[in-house]
Design a protein around this motif. Structure first.
Motif, PDB file in Angstrom:
ATOM      1  N   ARG A   1      14.547 -59.656 115.173  1.00 12.70           N
ATOM      2  CA  ARG A   1      15.259 -60.261 116.298  1.00 12.70           C
ATOM      3  C   ARG A   1      14.774 -61.685 116.585  1.00 12.70           C
ATOM      4  NH1 ARG A   1      18.411 -57.067 119.552  1.00 12.70           N
ATOM      5  NH2 ARG A   1      18.318 -54.827 119.173  1.00 12.70           N
ATOM      6  N   MET A   2      13.525 -61.984 116.227  1.00  9.72           N
ATOM      7  CA  MET A   2      12.981 -63.317 116.518  1.00  9.72           C
ATOM      8  C   MET A   2      13.792 -64.408 115.835  1.00  9.72           C
ATOM      9  SD  MET A   2       8.830 -62.761 116.471  1.00  9.72           S
ATOM     10  CE  MET A   2       8.479 -64.493 116.762  1.00  9.72           C
ATOM     11  N   LEU A   3      14.410 -64.108 114.697  1.00 13.71           N
ATOM     12  CA  LEU A   3      15.231 -65.116 114.025  1.00 13.71           C
ATOM     13  C   LEU A   3      16.436 -65.486 114.879  1.00 13.71           C
ATOM     14  CD1 LEU A   3      15.283 -64.036 110.274  1.00 13.71           C
ATOM     15  CD2 LEU A   3      14.133 -65.986 111.297  1.00 13.71           C
ATOM     16  N   TYR A   4      17.029 -64.509 115.523  1.00  9.33           N
ATOM     17  CA  TYR A   4      18.178 -64.781 116.380  1.00  9.33           C
ATOM     18  C   TYR A   4      17.758 -65.567 117.626  1.00  9.33           C
ATOM     19  CZ  TYR A   4      21.065 -61.546 113.652  1.00  9.33           C
ATOM     20  OH  TYR A   4      21.767 -60.944 112.647  1.00  9.33           O
ATOM     21  N   ARG A   5      16.627 -65.173 118.185  1.00 11.00           N
ATOM     22  CA  ARG A   5      16.209 -65.787 119.449  1.00 11.00           C
ATOM     23  C   ARG A   5      15.666 -67.192 119.262  1.00 11.00           C
ATOM     24  NH1 ARG A   5      13.544 -60.055 121.267  1.00 11.00           N
ATOM     25  NH2 ARG A   5      15.465 -59.146 122.110  1.00 11.00           N
ATOM     26  N   ALA A   6      15.384 -67.572 118.012  1.00  9.31           N
ATOM     27  CA  ALA A   6      14.892 -68.931 117.760  1.00  9.31           C
ATOM     28  C   ALA A   6      15.897 -69.976 118.190  1.00  9.31           C
ATOM     29  CB  ALA A   6      14.565 -69.099 116.278  1.00  9.31           C
ATOM     30  N   TYR A   7      17.169 -69.617 118.231  1.00 20.50           N
ATOM     31  CA  TYR A   7      18.222 -70.581 118.568  1.00 20.50           C
ATOM     32  C   TYR A   7      18.669 -70.456 120.017  1.00 20.50           C
ATOM     33  CZ  TYR A   7      18.215 -71.145 113.568  1.00 20.50           C
ATOM     34  OH  TYR A   7      17.820 -71.395 112.274  1.00 20.50           O
ATOM     35  N   THR A   8      17.901 -69.708 120.805  1.00 16.45           N
ATOM     36  CA  THR A   8      18.261 -69.559 122.213  1.00 16.45           C
ATOM     37  C   THR A   8      17.124 -70.040 123.107  1.00 16.45           C
ATOM     38  OG1 THR A   8      17.545 -67.233 122.102  1.00 16.45           O
ATOM     39  CG2 THR A   8      19.895 -67.683 121.786  1.00 16.45           C
TER      40      THR A   8
ATOM     41  N   GLU B   1      12.541 -67.973 129.735  1.00 17.52           N
ATOM     42  CA  GLU B   1      11.879 -68.444 128.525  1.00 17.52           C
ATOM     43  C   GLU B   1      11.166 -67.266 127.860  1.00 17.52           C
ATOM     44  OE1 GLU B   1      11.716 -71.286 126.911  1.00 17.52           O
ATOM     45  OE2 GLU B   1      12.891 -72.512 128.298  1.00 17.52           O
ATOM     46  N   ARG B   2      11.224 -67.209 126.524  1.00 20.07           N
ATOM     47  CA  ARG B   2      10.575 -66.151 125.753  1.00 20.07           C
ATOM     48  C   ARG B   2       9.471 -66.747 124.883  1.00 20.07           C
ATOM     49  NH1 ARG B   2      14.015 -61.389 124.859  1.00 20.07           N
ATOM     50  NH2 ARG B   2      16.036 -61.684 125.852  1.00 20.07           N
ATOM     51  N   LEU B   3       8.411 -65.986 124.728  1.00 22.45           N
ATOM     52  CA  LEU B   3       7.321 -66.341 123.822  1.00 22.45           C
ATOM     53  C   LEU B   3       7.152 -65.198 122.840  1.00 22.45           C
ATOM     54  CD1 LEU B   3       4.841 -68.185 123.081  1.00 22.45           C
ATOM     55  CD2 LEU B   3       3.504 -66.693 124.605  1.00 22.45           C
ATOM     56  N   GLY B   4       7.244 -65.488 121.558  1.00 21.09           N
ATOM     57  CA  GLY B   4       7.017 -64.491 120.521  1.00 21.09           C
ATOM     58  C   GLY B   4       5.778 -64.856 119.719  1.00 21.09           C
TER      59      GLY B   4
ATOM     60  N   ASN C   1      16.469 -51.864 117.997  1.00 18.52           N
ATOM     61  CA  ASN C   1      15.130 -51.621 118.512  1.00 18.52           C
ATOM     62  C   ASN C   1      14.583 -52.955 118.986  1.00 18.52           C
ATOM     63  OD1 ASN C   1      13.087 -52.777 116.606  1.00 18.52           O
ATOM     64  ND2 ASN C   1      12.105 -50.808 116.709  1.00 18.52           N
ATOM     65  N   SER C   2      13.445 -52.920 119.676  1.00 18.25           N
ATOM     66  CA  SER C   2      12.985 -54.128 120.363  1.00 18.25           C
ATOM     67  C   SER C   2      12.643 -55.261 119.407  1.00 18.25           C
ATOM     68  CB  SER C   2      11.767 -53.800 121.235  1.00 18.25           C
ATOM     69  OG  SER C   2      10.714 -53.304 120.429  1.00 18.25           O
ATOM     70  N   ARG C   3      12.231 -54.944 118.176  1.00 18.21           N
ATOM     71  CA  ARG C   3      11.820 -55.994 117.259  1.00 18.21           C
ATOM     72  C   ARG C   3      12.850 -56.294 116.185  1.00 18.21           C
ATOM     73  NH1 ARG C   3       7.061 -56.188 112.726  1.00 18.21           N
ATOM     74  NH2 ARG C   3       7.559 -58.297 112.076  1.00 18.21           N
ATOM     75  N   PHE C   4      13.642 -55.294 115.792  1.00 14.08           N
ATOM     76  CA  PHE C   4      14.587 -55.473 114.693  1.00 14.08           C
ATOM     77  C   PHE C   4      16.016 -55.220 115.157  1.00 14.08           C
ATOM     78  CE2 PHE C   4      10.581 -54.040 112.761  1.00 14.08           C
ATOM     79  CZ  PHE C   4      10.356 -55.082 111.876  1.00 14.08           C
ATOM     80  N   VAL C   5      16.936 -55.760 114.390  1.00 14.24           N
ATOM     81  CA  VAL C   5      18.350 -55.527 114.640  1.00 14.24           C
ATOM     82  C   VAL C   5      19.020 -55.239 113.303  1.00 14.24           C
ATOM     83  CG1 VAL C   5      18.890 -57.999 114.464  1.00 14.24           C
ATOM     84  CG2 VAL C   5      20.452 -56.471 115.671  1.00 14.24           C
ATOM     85  N   VAL C   6      19.977 -54.328 113.317  1.00 15.40           N
ATOM     86  CA  VAL C   6      20.776 -54.049 112.127  1.00 15.40           C
ATOM     87  C   VAL C   6      22.001 -54.952 112.191  1.00 15.40           C
ATOM     88  CG1 VAL C   6      22.070 -52.324 110.838  1.00 15.40           C
ATOM     89  CG2 VAL C   6      19.950 -51.686 111.992  1.00 15.40           C
TER      90      VAL C   6
END
Length: 441
Positions: free
Chosen positions: A357-364, A275-278, A196-201
């Motif tokens: 998902r924000m945890l994963y995208r922190a490194y991108t 670039e992404r902003l969360g 889903n857009s915010r979480f990942v399994v």
């Protein structure tokens, strides 16, 4: 010589109830949230323990212990196992705490020990407190609370209620019925699937890899703190409004846009990249079914994406307006969809695998912003005055901004930036970057 006193503070009213945590709580993992409050006047440790024991009667989860049932669902056993309370006399004086950042004693000196990898078990308190008496006068109150119990708003409310109990003032009894949140998904369309857009399994391997990366890279990060005066923020908002295509923006929108504009070029990514902003958002205000005294996690996030080439041509006002529109998309319907999705994962036995998902995208390619400006940190008063300083531990992920109020309550703000050391050195040491950071001063 230092003197230490450690004890478990109990309310004396164990109920034995097992309160299941809601599906949103469970996504927070074992992480603890820390704060350190610096008071110029000394605090009385015995009196603090006494008032803490009294307020815990209204917060039975905090003196309980987390456990999992046969299906892996998180519960809190309200057995009054106690809050870890440590009191210490320190050789550090107040002057040492107010010098330049690189010469201050480590913040960990003033925070209670908290496990960052364990959550379940009798030996893992959900709340830990440390009171440090500084040489020459003054005290530091350090607090660690497990994030599964509360977000920043609820965390701060507990501290204010503790202070009210300490001073003999009334406060509202909190609501701990976590089913109020989970129950909102009753009748919602099925949210099946593992994405889903915010979480990942995540698989066990993926989850371990991410946590290992966070642990290893945390050593390569540095927190840089910068202050924006009220006049500077006023000028920033005026500049943004002057180039605003339409609509209204807040000061926080303008500041967030400014930080995004600043840190994007610092990463020196190609013009074809994105670039992404969360931005973390509290949804409790637009879920009318949740009572005002609900105590727990009520946060979601909004995400905005812009190509680097477009960001370079985007005015401050237009970017701020895009941020405002993105925030407005966090509707009650979206929150219910998220809760329904998380409930599906719990029913499928995948709850422990769900991660933001924000945890994963922190490194991108993402800048993460947590705006705490409206939280009343500096209203905390145990009878000897409010704190003159509130400090936060390092965030162990890169490109994260925490926006804080200031003790003057004059509209100025502090921004704590967690950056790779090389980027932090450029931002703080090079005059051109400092000029860009404070271009509205």
């Amino acid at each position: 010589m230092k003197r230490r006193h450690i004890e478990l503070v109990r309310s004396g009213s164990a109920t034995g109830l097992r309160i299941p945590l809601c599906v949103l709580d469970a996504t927070m993992g074992a992480v603890s949230t820390g704060r350190a409050f610096f008071f110029r006047e000394p605090l009385d440790g015995a009196a603090l323990r006494s008032s803490l024991a009294r307020v815990l009667k209204s917060y039975p989860l905090l003196s309980g212990r987390a456990e999992r049932d046969a299906n892996g669902v998180l519960h809190v056993l309200c057995d009054d196992s106690g809050v870890h309370f440590e009191e210490e006399n320190s050789l550090v004086d107040m002057g040492s705490c107010t010098v330049a950042l690189d010469r201050k004693p480590s913040l960990n000196t003033f925070l209670p020990k908290a496990s960052v990898i364990r959550l379940v078990g009798q030996g893992v308190p959900l709340l830990a407190v440390k009171l440090t008496h500084l040489a020459g006068g003054g005290s530091v109150l350090g607090v660690h609370m497990k994030h599964v119990l509360a977000d920043g708003k609820a965390y701060t409310q507990f501290l204010l209620d503790w202070a009210a109990e300490h001073r003999g003032l009334p406060y509202r009894t909190p609501c701990h019925d976590r089913w109020l949140l989970d129950g909102l998904a009753d009748g919602a369309p099925p949210q099946k699937g593992e994405h889903n857009s915010r979480f990942v399994v995540a698989s066990r391997r993926e989850k371990y890899a991410l946590l290992s990366r966070m642990t290893l890279r945390a050593r390569k990060l540095r927190t840089t703190t910068c202050r924006f005066e009220a006049s500077e923020l006023h000028a920033m908002k005026q500049a943004a409004t002057a180039h605003l295509p339409y609509g209204w923006i807040s000061t926080s929108d303008a500041l967030t846009a400014h930080l995004w504009h600043l840190l994007g070029p610092l990463r020196a990514r190609s013009a074809t990249s994105v670039e992404r902003l969360g931005v973390l958002v509290d949804f409790s205000s637009y879920l009318k079914e949740i009572p005002e005294n609900y105590w727990g996690n009520t946060i979601t996030c909004t995400e905005l994406r812009l190509p680097v080439s477009e960001m370079q041509d985007c005015s401050l006002g237009k970017t701020a307006r895009l941020i405002r529109e993105s925030m407005s998309e966090n509707t009650a319907a979206n929150a219910l969809d998220e809760i329904a999705y998380l409930r599906e994962q719990r029913l499928a036995g995948r709850e422990r695998k769900v991660m933001p998902r924000m945890l994963y995208r922190a490194y991108t390619n993402m800048l993460q912003v947590n705006d705490r400006t409206k939280l009343p940190f500096y209203d905390l008063d145990f009878g000897s005055g409010t704190p003159f300083r509130c400090e936060l531990p390092h965030v162990p992920i890169p490109w994260a901004a925490q926006i804080m109020p200031t003790p003057e309550k004059d509209g100025s703000r502090e921004v704590h930036l967690s950056l790779p050391k090389s980027a932090a050195e450029v931002l703080t040491a090079e005059p051109s970057w400092q000029a860009h950071l404070h271009k509205y001063a």
